[in-house]
Design a protein around this motif. Sequence first.
Motif, PDB file in Angstrom:
ATOM      1  N   ALA A 176     -15.937   2.783   3.393  1.00  0.00           N
ATOM      2  CA  ALA A 176     -17.316   2.646   3.866  1.00  0.00           C
ATOM      3  C   ALA A 176     -18.051   1.516   3.148  1.00  0.00           C
ATOM      4  CB  ALA A 176     -18.062   3.967   3.674  1.00  0.00           C
ATOM      5  N   ALA A 177     -17.684   1.255   1.894  1.00  0.00           N
ATOM      6  CA  ALA A 177     -18.331   0.193   1.117  1.00  0.00           C
ATOM      7  C   ALA A 177     -17.805  -1.192   1.484  1.00  0.00           C
ATOM      8  CB  ALA A 177     -18.134   0.444  -0.371  1.00  0.00           C
ATOM      9  N   GLY A 178     -16.737  -1.252   2.269  1.00  0.00           N
ATOM     10  CA  GLY A 178     -16.192  -2.542   2.675  1.00  0.00           C
ATOM     11  C   GLY A 178     -15.058  -3.050   1.809  1.00  0.00           C
ATOM     12  N   VAL A 179     -14.520  -2.172   0.938  1.00  0.00           N
ATOM     13  CA  VAL A 179     -13.386  -2.564   0.099  1.00  0.00           C
ATOM     14  C   VAL A 179     -12.173  -2.828   0.986  1.00  0.00           C
ATOM     15  CG1 VAL A 179     -11.791  -1.765  -1.697  1.00  0.00           C
ATOM     16  CG2 VAL A 179     -14.239  -1.312  -1.903  1.00  0.00           C
ATOM     17  N   ARG A 180     -11.430  -3.885   0.678  1.00  0.00           N
ATOM     18  CA  ARG A 180     -10.296  -4.267   1.512  1.00  0.00           C
ATOM     19  C   ARG A 180      -8.946  -3.999   0.872  1.00  0.00           C
ATOM     20  NH1 ARG A 180     -12.273 -10.158   3.522  1.00  0.00           N
ATOM     21  NH2 ARG A 180     -10.104 -10.290   4.224  1.00  0.00           N
ATOM     22  N   VAL A 181      -8.921  -3.743  -0.448  1.00  0.00           N
ATOM     23  CA  VAL A 181      -7.653  -3.505  -1.137  1.00  0.00           C
ATOM     24  C   VAL A 181      -7.799  -2.276  -2.032  1.00  0.00           C
ATOM     25  CG1 VAL A 181      -5.880  -4.447  -2.659  1.00  0.00           C
ATOM     26  CG2 VAL A 181      -7.170  -5.983  -1.150  1.00  0.00           C
ATOM     27  N   LEU A 182      -6.886  -1.333  -1.877  1.00  0.00           N
ATOM     28  CA  LEU A 182      -6.858  -0.111  -2.676  1.00  0.00           C
ATOM     29  C   LEU A 182      -5.610  -0.141  -3.553  1.00  0.00           C
ATOM     30  CD1 LEU A 182      -8.202   2.759  -3.078  1.00  0.00           C
ATOM     31  CD2 LEU A 182      -6.546   3.588  -1.414  1.00  0.00           C
ATOM     32  N   SER A 183      -5.773   0.158  -4.838  1.00  0.00           N
ATOM     33  CA  SER A 183      -4.655   0.143  -5.787  1.00  0.00           C
ATOM     34  C   SER A 183      -4.474   1.531  -6.383  1.00  0.00           C
ATOM     35  CB  SER A 183      -4.942  -0.876  -6.904  1.00  0.00           C
ATOM     36  OG  SER A 183      -3.954  -0.828  -7.895  1.00  0.00           O
ATOM     37  N   ARG A 271      -1.306   5.997   2.498  1.00  0.00           N
ATOM     38  CA  ARG A 271      -1.073   4.914   3.450  1.00  0.00           C
ATOM     39  C   ARG A 271      -1.640   5.277   4.823  1.00  0.00           C
ATOM     40  NH1 ARG A 271      -0.828  -0.125   3.654  1.00  0.00           N
ATOM     41  NH2 ARG A 271      -2.802   0.665   4.463  1.00  0.00           N
ATOM     42  N   ASP A 272      -1.433   6.501   5.244  1.00  0.00           N
ATOM     43  CA  ASP A 272      -1.926   6.942   6.547  1.00  0.00           C
ATOM     44  C   ASP A 272      -3.454   7.005   6.592  1.00  0.00           C
ATOM     45  OD1 ASP A 272       0.709   7.206   7.358  1.00  0.00           O
ATOM     46  OD2 ASP A 272       0.789   9.367   6.966  1.00  0.00           O
ATOM     47  N   ALA A 273      -4.080   7.267   5.436  1.00  0.00           N
ATOM     48  CA  ALA A 273      -5.533   7.425   5.395  1.00  0.00           C
ATOM     49  C   ALA A 273      -6.275   6.115   5.177  1.00  0.00           C
ATOM     50  CB  ALA A 273      -5.914   8.416   4.287  1.00  0.00           C
ATOM     51  N   TRP A 274      -5.573   5.090   4.742  1.00  0.00           N
ATOM     52  CA  TRP A 274      -6.224   3.828   4.342  1.00  0.00           C
ATOM     53  C   TRP A 274      -5.774   2.701   5.254  1.00  0.00           C
ATOM     54  CZ3 TRP A 274     -10.099   1.989   1.622  1.00  0.00           C
ATOM     55  CH2 TRP A 274     -10.096   0.665   1.198  1.00  0.00           C
ATOM     56  N   SER A 275      -6.728   2.050   5.914  1.00  0.00           N
ATOM     57  CA  SER A 275      -6.378   0.993   6.869  1.00  0.00           C
ATOM     58  C   SER A 275      -6.285  -0.385   6.232  1.00  0.00           C
ATOM     59  CB  SER A 275      -7.413   0.961   8.003  1.00  0.00           C
ATOM     60  OG  SER A 275      -8.718   0.686   7.480  1.00  0.00           O
ATOM     61  N   GLU A 290      11.215  -0.657  -4.173  1.00  0.00           N
ATOM     62  CA  GLU A 290      11.810  -0.466  -2.854  1.00  0.00           C
ATOM     63  C   GLU A 290      11.309   0.825  -2.208  1.00  0.00           C
ATOM     64  OE1 GLU A 290      15.876  -0.680  -4.084  1.00  0.00           O
ATOM     65  OE2 GLU A 290      16.082  -2.762  -3.447  1.00  0.00           O
ATOM     66  N   ARG A 291      11.143   1.871  -3.023  1.00  0.00           N
ATOM     67  CA  ARG A 291      10.630   3.142  -2.488  1.00  0.00           C
ATOM     68  C   ARG A 291       9.196   2.967  -1.994  1.00  0.00           C
ATOM     69  NH1 ARG A 291      11.997   8.584  -3.546  1.00  0.00           N
ATOM     70  NH2 ARG A 291      11.000   9.792  -1.890  1.00  0.00           N
ATOM     71  N   ALA A 292       8.398   2.188  -2.757  1.00  0.00           N
ATOM     72  CA  ALA A 292       7.018   1.942  -2.352  1.00  0.00           C
ATOM     73  C   ALA A 292       6.952   1.217  -1.013  1.00  0.00           C
ATOM     74  CB  ALA A 292       6.303   1.127  -3.436  1.00  0.00           C
ATOM     75  N   ILE A 293       7.814   0.238  -0.845  1.00  0.00           N
ATOM     76  CA  ILE A 293       7.833  -0.495   0.422  1.00  0.00           C
ATOM     77  C   ILE A 293       8.246   0.420   1.567  1.00  0.00           C
ATOM     78  CG2 ILE A 293       9.042  -2.335   1.670  1.00  0.00           C
ATOM     79  CD1 ILE A 293       9.151  -3.809  -1.068  1.00  0.00           C
ATOM     80  N   ALA A 294       9.159   1.341   1.281  1.00  0.00           N
ATOM     81  CA  ALA A 294       9.630   2.260   2.320  1.00  0.00           C
ATOM     82  C   ALA A 294       8.510   3.156   2.847  1.00  0.00           C
ATOM     83  CB  ALA A 294      10.775   3.116   1.783  1.00  0.00           C
ATOM     84  N   VAL A 295       7.495   3.455   2.010  1.00  0.00           N
ATOM     85  CA  VAL A 295       6.383   4.294   2.480  1.00  0.00           C
ATOM     86  C   VAL A 295       5.216   3.454   2.971  1.00  0.00           C
ATOM     87  CG1 VAL A 295       7.039   6.247   1.037  1.00  0.00           C
ATOM     88  CG2 VAL A 295       5.378   4.592   0.169  1.00  0.00           C
ATOM     89  N   GLY A 296       5.378   2.127   2.988  1.00  0.00           N
ATOM     90  CA  GLY A 296       4.401   1.296   3.680  1.00  0.00           C
ATOM     91  C   GLY A 296       3.388   0.557   2.835  1.00  0.00           C
ATOM     92  N   VAL A 297       3.621   0.398   1.531  1.00  0.00           N
ATOM     93  CA  VAL A 297       2.626  -0.324   0.732  1.00  0.00           C
ATOM     94  C   VAL A 297       2.711  -1.822   1.024  1.00  0.00           C
ATOM     95  CG1 VAL A 297       2.802   1.413  -1.089  1.00  0.00           C
ATOM     96  CG2 VAL A 297       4.022  -0.762  -1.333  1.00  0.00           C
ATOM     97  N   ASP A 298       1.624  -2.507   0.725  1.00  0.00           N
ATOM     98  CA  ASP A 298       1.541  -3.943   0.964  1.00  0.00           C
ATOM     99  C   ASP A 298       1.743  -4.758  -0.300  1.00  0.00           C
ATOM    100  OD1 ASP A 298       0.461  -3.804   3.839  1.00  0.00           O
ATOM    101  OD2 ASP A 298      -0.975  -2.574   2.727  1.00  0.00           O
ATOM    102  N   GLY A 299       1.529  -4.139  -1.472  1.00  0.00           N
ATOM    103  CA  GLY A 299       1.622  -4.881  -2.715  1.00  0.00           C
ATOM    104  C   GLY A 299       2.207  -4.042  -3.837  1.00  0.00           C
TER     105      GLY A 299
END
Length: 414
Positions: A176-183, A271-275, A290-299
């Motif tokens: 809602a605040a406009g953040v584009r990257v979640l870590s 991943r499913d909750a964050w666009s 590799e496991r992180a990439i398998a669940v859909g992370v970008d970084g």
Amino acid sequence: MTGDISRTALPLARAWGAGSRTGPEARLQRRLPTLDDIERRAHRRIPRFAFDFLDGGTGSDLNTLRNRHALDAVELVPRYGTPAPVRTETELFGIDCAAPIGISPVGVDGIIWPGATKIFAAAAGKMRIPYIAGTLATAAIEEVAELAGPYGWFQLYGLPANDHSVTFDLIKRAAAAGVRVLSATLDAPVRSKRPRDLRNGLVVPFHPTVKTIFDVASSPAWLLALAREGMPAFRNMERYVEKPATLAKTAGFVQSQIKGTFSWDFVKRMRDAWSGALVVKGVLHPADAERAIAVGVDGILVSNHGGRQFDAAPAAIDVLPAITAAVGTKATILFDSGIRSGLDVARAIALGAHGTFAGRAFLLGLGALGERGAAYVAGLLREELETAMGQLGTPSLDALPQLSVRHRDAFDFT
């Protein structure tokens, strides 16, 4: 003859190594040309317990020393004959950045310098570099996003109670605040033992002692900042405790509710909750990447928490090449843990990182220079990176990974 030398030396000094700043900034650069100089000044200006909190790691501080020694051991071979203007600009997750340099999250940063979170957010927006504001930062994510714009990212710890109801609410607030990257931080499965903090009584709940009061009284600049900003507080957490949200209540909530790391199943739910772009922070093994990439992370943020979690962990730079090789082009590789100069940034980029982050360096800047410190350190690191790239014959960041590198201590996972 002396006059001739003086007239010649001045323009040469301006042309070679004098930096690009003028006026007061040039004078400041002469006084504080390196992070070591900044650190010495910060040590004099902030209370001892605050400096120990910033400078210390876990256990015997072996991991913080390992980070430093490992970075120093990475050698880069320059190439000559094709001079060109140096460009440090890069893009991270669709955000144009002035340099591959960012500010790492540091919990309770207001202990080091009151108002730190807001200063970092404003500096990030001004300097066009990312700032990962922490769950335990001393300003709320909404204020960070307003000050930093697209350069305000958000670091998340897990609050598993009620099926992570607060965790998911923080994700909604960031969106809602406009953040584009979640870590999402992975490398804090249990609380680490930090002896310096224990000796200084810097625990929850915090009980000031005579020594603490003396430390504060001996740090007038820090005390003035505290009077202006008020006591550091966990602003992101205040809405989740019974009103009035006193510091004691909020600290108790943090102590009882923030627990452990995220499972890979929960990273998938995140991943499913964050666009927006999703980063996992604290990866040290290529199989975890590799496991992180398998669940859909970008970084993937390669980090050992700056040496603050596990004393026997490898230096983050020593595992970076293996993680880079495992990930390839499937995710953006970020790096933190030990960055103290633009040369360190060049080393990490040469070994496969797309961007680097530093926490201590920027907090030392606040300790040394107050509100000016974050922007000053950002400018210093960028200028040092430009110098390193010019010396290496690499006009663009893309050319750094093409260099010949000697990295004797690179971790072999085979």
